[in-house]
Design an enzyme around this catalytic site. Structure first.
Site, PDB file in Angstrom:
ATOM      1  N   ASP A 164      92.829 -47.342  39.782  1.00  0.00           N
ATOM      2  CA  ASP A 164      92.788 -45.873  39.729  1.00  0.00           C
ATOM      3  C   ASP A 164      91.435 -45.381  39.216  1.00  0.00           C
ATOM      4  O   ASP A 164      91.348 -44.563  38.307  1.00  0.00           O
ATOM      5  CB  ASP A 164      93.935 -45.354  38.843  1.00  0.00           C
ATOM      6  CG  ASP A 164      94.218 -43.872  39.101  1.00  0.00           C
ATOM      7  OD1 ASP A 164      93.742 -43.338  40.127  1.00  0.00           O
ATOM      8  OD2 ASP A 164      94.913 -43.246  38.280  1.00  0.00           O
ATOM      9  N   LYS A 220      97.726 -41.065  23.083  1.00  0.00           N
ATOM     10  CA  LYS A 220      98.449 -40.774  24.325  1.00  0.00           C
ATOM     11  C   LYS A 220      99.933 -41.005  24.077  1.00  0.00           C
ATOM     12  O   LYS A 220     100.351 -42.114  23.755  1.00  0.00           O
ATOM     13  CB  LYS A 220      97.944 -41.697  25.436  1.00  0.00           C
ATOM     14  CG  LYS A 220      98.463 -41.297  26.796  1.00  0.00           C
ATOM     15  CD  LYS A 220      98.059 -42.316  27.839  1.00  0.00           C
ATOM     16  CE  LYS A 220      97.172 -41.707  28.886  1.00  0.00           C
ATOM     17  NZ  LYS A 220      96.894 -42.623  29.984  1.00  0.00           N
ATOM     18  N   LEU A 267      94.364 -32.843  24.300  1.00  0.00           N
ATOM     19  CA  LEU A 267      93.084 -33.129  24.978  1.00  0.00           C
ATOM     20  C   LEU A 267      93.257 -33.040  26.489  1.00  0.00           C
ATOM     21  O   LEU A 267      92.347 -32.726  27.224  1.00  0.00           O
ATOM     22  CB  LEU A 267      92.597 -34.530  24.610  1.00  0.00           C
ATOM     23  CG  LEU A 267      92.047 -34.706  23.203  1.00  0.00           C
ATOM     24  CD1 LEU A 267      91.814 -36.175  22.910  1.00  0.00           C
ATOM     25  CD2 LEU A 267      90.742 -33.946  23.049  1.00  0.00           C
ATOM     26  N   GLY A 268      94.449 -33.377  26.939  1.00  0.00           N
ATOM     27  CA  GLY A 268      94.685 -33.309  28.375  1.00  0.00           C
ATOM     28  C   GLY A 268      96.042 -33.899  28.724  1.00  0.00           C
ATOM     29  O   GLY A 268      96.715 -34.485  27.863  1.00  0.00           O
ATOM     30  N   PHE A 280     101.278 -39.865  33.016  1.00  0.00           N
ATOM     31  CA  PHE A 280     102.194 -40.587  32.142  1.00  0.00           C
ATOM     32  C   PHE A 280     102.403 -39.959  30.780  1.00  0.00           C
ATOM     33  O   PHE A 280     103.105 -40.504  29.954  1.00  0.00           O
ATOM     34  CB  PHE A 280     101.729 -42.041  31.983  1.00  0.00           C
ATOM     35  CG  PHE A 280     101.955 -42.835  33.229  1.00  0.00           C
ATOM     36  CD1 PHE A 280     103.190 -43.386  33.486  1.00  0.00           C
ATOM     37  CD2 PHE A 280     100.952 -42.988  34.163  1.00  0.00           C
ATOM     38  CE1 PHE A 280     103.418 -44.095  34.650  1.00  0.00           C
ATOM     39  CE2 PHE A 280     101.165 -43.698  35.320  1.00  0.00           C
ATOM     40  CZ  PHE A 280     102.406 -44.255  35.575  1.00  0.00           C
TER      41      PHE A 280
HETATM   42  P1  ATP Z   1      96.106 -40.191  35.170  1.00  0.00           P
HETATM   43  O1  ATP Z   1      97.434 -40.058  34.530  1.00  0.00           O
HETATM   44  O2  ATP Z   1      96.189 -40.273  36.633  1.00  0.00           O
HETATM   45  O3  ATP Z   1      95.278 -41.234  34.554  1.00  0.00           O
HETATM   46  P2  ATP Z   1      94.387 -38.470  33.747  1.00  0.00           P
HETATM   47  O4  ATP Z   1      93.359 -39.532  33.593  1.00  0.00           O
HETATM   48  O5  ATP Z   1      93.863 -37.098  33.945  1.00  0.00           O
HETATM   49  O6  ATP Z   1      95.361 -38.816  34.920  1.00  0.00           O
HETATM   50  P3  ATP Z   1      95.301 -39.189  31.078  1.00  0.00           P
HETATM   51  O7  ATP Z   1      94.701 -40.528  31.185  1.00  0.00           O
HETATM   52  O8  ATP Z   1      96.647 -39.096  30.498  1.00  0.00           O
HETATM   53  O9  ATP Z   1      95.369 -38.472  32.491  1.00  0.00           O
HETATM   54  O10 ATP Z   1      94.304 -38.276  30.251  1.00  0.00           O
HETATM   55  C1  ATP Z   1      94.485 -36.894  30.175  1.00  0.00           C
HETATM   56  C2  ATP Z   1      93.233 -36.271  29.602  1.00  0.00           C
HETATM   57  O11 ATP Z   1      93.126 -36.564  28.227  1.00  0.00           O
HETATM   58  C3  ATP Z   1      91.941 -36.785  30.213  1.00  0.00           C
HETATM   59  O12 ATP Z   1      91.612 -36.092  31.362  1.00  0.00           O
HETATM   60  C4  ATP Z   1      90.937 -36.531  29.100  1.00  0.00           C
HETATM   61  O13 ATP Z   1      90.490 -35.193  29.170  1.00  0.00           O
HETATM   62  C5  ATP Z   1      91.779 -36.714  27.853  1.00  0.00           C
HETATM   63  N1  ATP Z   1      91.591 -38.052  27.270  1.00  0.00           N
HETATM   64  C6  ATP Z   1      92.228 -39.185  27.617  1.00  0.00           C
HETATM   65  N2  ATP Z   1      91.807 -40.227  26.877  1.00  0.00           N
HETATM   66  C7  ATP Z   1      90.868 -39.730  26.041  1.00  0.00           C
HETATM   67  C8  ATP Z   1      90.023 -40.318  25.019  1.00  0.00           C
HETATM   68  N3  ATP Z   1      90.082 -41.626  24.745  1.00  0.00           N
HETATM   69  N4  ATP Z   1      89.171 -39.521  24.372  1.00  0.00           N
HETATM   70  C9  ATP Z   1      89.098 -38.200  24.678  1.00  0.00           C
HETATM   71  N5  ATP Z   1      89.843 -37.601  25.608  1.00  0.00           N
HETATM   72  C10 ATP Z   1      90.721 -38.342  26.294  1.00  0.00           C
HETATM   73 MG    MG Z   2      93.578 -41.135  32.818  1.00  0.00          MG
END
Ligand code: ATP
Ligand code: MG
Length: 811
Positions: A643, A548, A524-525, A529
């Site tokens: 954040d 995650k 998803l992304g 971390f």
């Molecule tokens: P950071 O590490 O600074 O928080 P970030 O928010 O982009 O950066 P993540 O929180 O790891 O990184 O999330 C990465 C991506 O995964 C998000 O940008 C989103 O697209 C997807 N994602 C995260 N949580 C969810 C969720 N609960 N449902 C759907 N997609 C999600």
């Molecule tokens: Mg995030």
């Protein structure tokens, strides 16, 4: 010299084929009087219908209770045995139950205790039983006339060559693997009309029809005689004049030459024609070819029943035309094992006389689009605008949801809500679903305490005066005991609530999550971390999740991160926060399982593609503010997110803003708030105190919120280096310039909706400027921010936010 083993070898060579023959011979196609079969004794069926073994007749163990058996006919030579007829639907047969062909009663099924569980029962003496290639088991008399047929003893399925006659009905199973009579019937009425209705269990009362063929006598056509499922896979009603009313014809659908077929009234009320490739290499199992009705969520409407799904649930049609049921947010299944059952609110909604609290302050609302519970209204208000509709429900202790439709109509509804469905033809109707604002979850039975102490005293006083001295004594003791009980109970409730929340998180195994994510397949992304994967888990119902997987090379950091997430999110509960559902911890892996947010991040919504609507942006602004207010002031320990940025605001099915990622959050007690270690947060959103070694307080989130608010207004990123006009590079600075120069429209250039609502634009920009003040003391609290957003507190003219310019670099 001949080996002494030779005679044994020769003997076994002769015996082996004999053994094989005897296995084959155990399954036959014909029964004589006295033939019997015992449940659980052998795994071979009693009868097999043809040499190819398409159908089998015998006992199968029940999925949920493998020591109990169902006497049934099933499609046998496909991978998953599919039952098409069954005998003892209400009375499972314990192991060692016996079915026997008798002359007087036909087939008789008897439990080891001697209890008769089921019998065909015939008026004529039976002499044999024959199992046909079509899957029909027939009892015959001495003259080979049929006296009973499984094809005429209807259950939930029709097979090719089978007909449904006048006055006969199919009755669904209770659930996919529960053979008890279910809630739906397909009935061929005596007037020739083929109808579908639900029934109320256990009485069997039939609700209104939700589907009708209409094949009754009229000027233009004659009435239906029977429903026919013919050998070419055509499913039609034969009329008296020999015309066909086609439900599905083989030319567009399946045919018995290539496919196995069945038409089943499923437990969710859909009559579905299924096909399965005969070729064993064919993949995919049973697939649906036609469904009646096309959209059961919309067509099923029954005044005195819950609808397709249970009470308070919402029916949504899947791509396979089968319904799924979902509880609204902050509602959960009464029986977690029954995803089609009723939902109960996770909070208390009561009408309590209370002078101190204003009812509308207790509740918040969720907006559901194109969702309705059409039969649960208690009042219609018209003309009403959207705000009046919402307010009127919020202020009404009876109201659980208000539906605003048609531009001026407001239907207020009370629990239990029935016939809930998603219906896209409602053209954007809004359901305002009331939810409790505070964290008041319902643990154990609700205690209704009359909070107005004056009234309680009056009540106690008058009872005392009106009764005997002895009774008075008992009453006084009882009141003391119950007061102490209520006090103790509430204490326990608070304690329990905490424990519950702590253990509410599900602990997954690594293998479970590997399977749930299909081997960590769909990304998803990625974040700082770790990587986030899409997955599906079973949490009482099938739930989409985001998993995650934290980077493990930073083990120590990760460990800290992991614990933070667990402690912090695990104990939060608010509609504007992403919910943590569970976790997994192994020696080398740390994973977190979150609710899946189907509409992605706010960053994607704002900065990729078309601008989202002004209304949606306003709704998100207020959602994020409320989520932050909760973190700062309303949950048990103050939480500073640290954040806040559009990547950490996710959007759920209803585009409600949900704050995610508490990885950087610290639970700060007041004394800890002076310690400032490493900068947390993301460039462009962090407040100056991070750079100035000042105490870190909740005001850092207020700063980030201010930046986010400006991004919501203008749909552009907080910092844009590649912009031609340098004065616009830093959004906070540009916004202040626009404001001070009276040129706010430049922020929303080309955005017609926003340009038509400049008053609100100005209001939001002023609030944002207050939030990004360099001096944290000048920034409002999130409570004040929400009040300013709601218009409860007036927004004054802010000073210039910054005397210092932070130098941003590209990396
Ligand atoms: P950071 O590490 O600074 O928080 P970030 O928010 O982009 O950066 P993540 O929180 O790891 O990184 O999330 C990465 C991506 O995964 C998000 O940008 C989103 O697209 C997807 N994602 C995260 N949580 C969810 C969720 N609960 N449902 C759907 N997609 C999600
Ligand atoms: Mg995030």
């Amino acid at each position: 010299m001949t080996s002494p083993l030779l005679p044994f070898l020769c003997l076994s060579m002769i015996l082996l084929p004999l053994q094989l023959i005897s296995v084959v011979a155990q399954t036959k196609t014909k029964l004589a009087i006295g033939d019997s079969h015992t449940a659980g004794k052998s795994t071979t069926p009693w009868l097999v219908s043809s040499p190819s073994g398409v159908f089998a007749f015998g006992f199968l163990p029940l999925e949920n209770s493998p020591d109990d058996f169902i006497l049934c006919i099933w499609y046998a030579n496909i991978q998953n045995k599919t039952v098409v007829w069954f005998a003892n639907r209400e009375k499972p047969a314990p192991k060692d139950s016996k079915v026997e062909l008798t002359a007087d009663d036909g087939l008789v099924l008897t439990a080891p205790s001697g209890d008769q569980l089921w019998k065909t029962g015939t008026s004529v003496r039976v002499s044999s039983g024959v199992f046909n290639d079509t899957g029909n088991f027939v009892l015959q008399d001495g003259g080979s006339n049929s006296v009973w047929e499984s094809f005429k003893d209807y259950r939930d399925t029709l097979l090719p060559y089978q007909t449904l006659e006048k006055g006969q009905k199919l009755s669904s199973k209770l659930r996919g693997n529960d053979f008890n009579s279910g809630r739906f019937e397909l009935f061929f009425q005596n007037d020739g009309n083929l109808v579908m209705h639900s029934i109320n269990l256990p009485s069997g009362y039939s609700n209104e029809n939700y589907n009708e063929s209409g094949t009754i006598e009229s000027n233009t056509a004659s009435a239906g005689i029977r429903l026919v499922f013919d050998r070419s896979g055509d499913l039609y009603i034969l009329r008296a004049n020999n015309e066909k009313y086609i439900l599905s014809d083989g030319s567009i659908g399946p045919s018995t030459t290539q496919f196995y077929l069945r038409a089943t009234l499923d437990f969710d009320g859909v009559f579905t024609l299924y096909q399965h490739p005969k070729d064993s290499s064919g993949s995919g199992g049973w697939t649906s070819v036609r469904s009646y009705p096309e959209n059961i969520c919309k067509s099923h409407l029954a005044a005195a029943s819950s609808g397709v799904c249970g009470y308070n649930s919402i029916c949504k049609l899947g791509t396979d035309k089968r319904p799924t049921c979902q509880c609204p947010k902050w509602y959960s299944l009464v029986d977690p094992d029954d995803p089609y059952g009723s939902c109960k609110p996770d909070f208390v909604q009561e009408c309590v006389e209370d002078e101190d609290s204003n009812i509308k302050d207790l509740y918040d609302y969720e907006v559901l689009i194109d969702t309705d519970w059409p039969l649960s209204d208690y009042v219609l208000q018209k003309p009403f605008n959207e705000d009046q509709c919402k307010q009127s429900c919020m202020e009404d202790c009876m109201c659980s949801v208000a539906i605003f439709r048609l531009g001026d109509s407001c239907w207020k509804k009370k629990l239990p809500l029935s016939n809930g469905r998603v219906d896209p033809t409602l053209n954007g109707a809004k359901a305002f679903m009331k939810v409790r604002k505070d964290n008041f979850s319902l643990i154990g039975p609700p205690i209704i305490v009359k909070k107005n102490s004056r009234n309680t005293l009056i009540l106690v006083g008058s009872v005392l005066l009106g009764s005997s001295a002895f009774l008075n004594l008992i009453l006084v003791v009882a009141i003391c005991l119950s007061t102490s009980y209520v006090f103790q109970y509430k204490k326990r409730l608070r304690r329990l609530g905490k424990n519950d929340l702590e253990t509410n998180l599900r602990c997954f195994t690594y293998e479970e999550l590997e399977e749930a994510t299909d081997g960590f397949d769909k990304v998803l992304g990625k974040g700082a971390f770790g990587i986030v994967y899409e997955g599906v888990v079973n949490m009482g119902s099938i739930t989409r999740v985001a998993v995650k997987r934290l980077n493990t090379f930073l083990l120590e950091e990760v460990q800290k991160e992991f614990k933070n997430e667990l402690n912090v999110i695990g104990s939060t509960h608010h509609k504007n926060l992403v919910r943590l559902l569970g976790f997994c911890e192994t020696e080398s892996e740390r994973l977190l399982v979150y609710e899946y947010m189907s509409n992605g991040t706010l960053a994607k919504l704002l900065f990729d593609g078309e601008k989202p609507s002004w209304q949606l942006r306003l709704q998100i602004a207020s959602g994020v503010a409320r989520g932050l207010l909760y973190l700062h002031e309303e949950c048990s320990t103050q939480i500073i997110h640290c954040d806040i940025k559009p990547q950490n605001i996710l959007l759920d099915d209803y585009c409600t803003a949900r704050i995610s990622d508490f990885g950087l959050a610290k639970i700060l007690n007041m004394n800890q708030s002076r310690t400032n270690t490493v900068i947390r947060g993301t460039k462009g959103y962090v407040a100056l105190e991070w750079f100035k070694n000042m105490p870190i307080t909740a005001k850092v989130d207020v700063y980030s919120y201010g930046v986010l608010l400006l991004e919501l207004v203008s749909c552009r990123k907080s910092v844009e280096f590649e912009i031609e006009d340098e004065a616009k590079a830093i959004l906070t600075e540009w916004a202040y310039d626009c404001y001070s120069e009276g040129a706010l429209h430049a922020l929303v250039e080309g955005d017609k909706e926003a340009l038509d609502d400049m008053k609100t634009v100005e209001n939001l920009v002023l609030i944002a400027i207050w939030c990004v003040q360099e001096d944290p003391g000048l920034r409002p609290t999130m409570r004040t921010v929400t009040q300013m957003l709601e218009g409860v507190v007036e927004v004054e003219v802010p000073p210039c936010p910054s005397q210092v310019t932070i130098q941003y670099s590209l990396n």
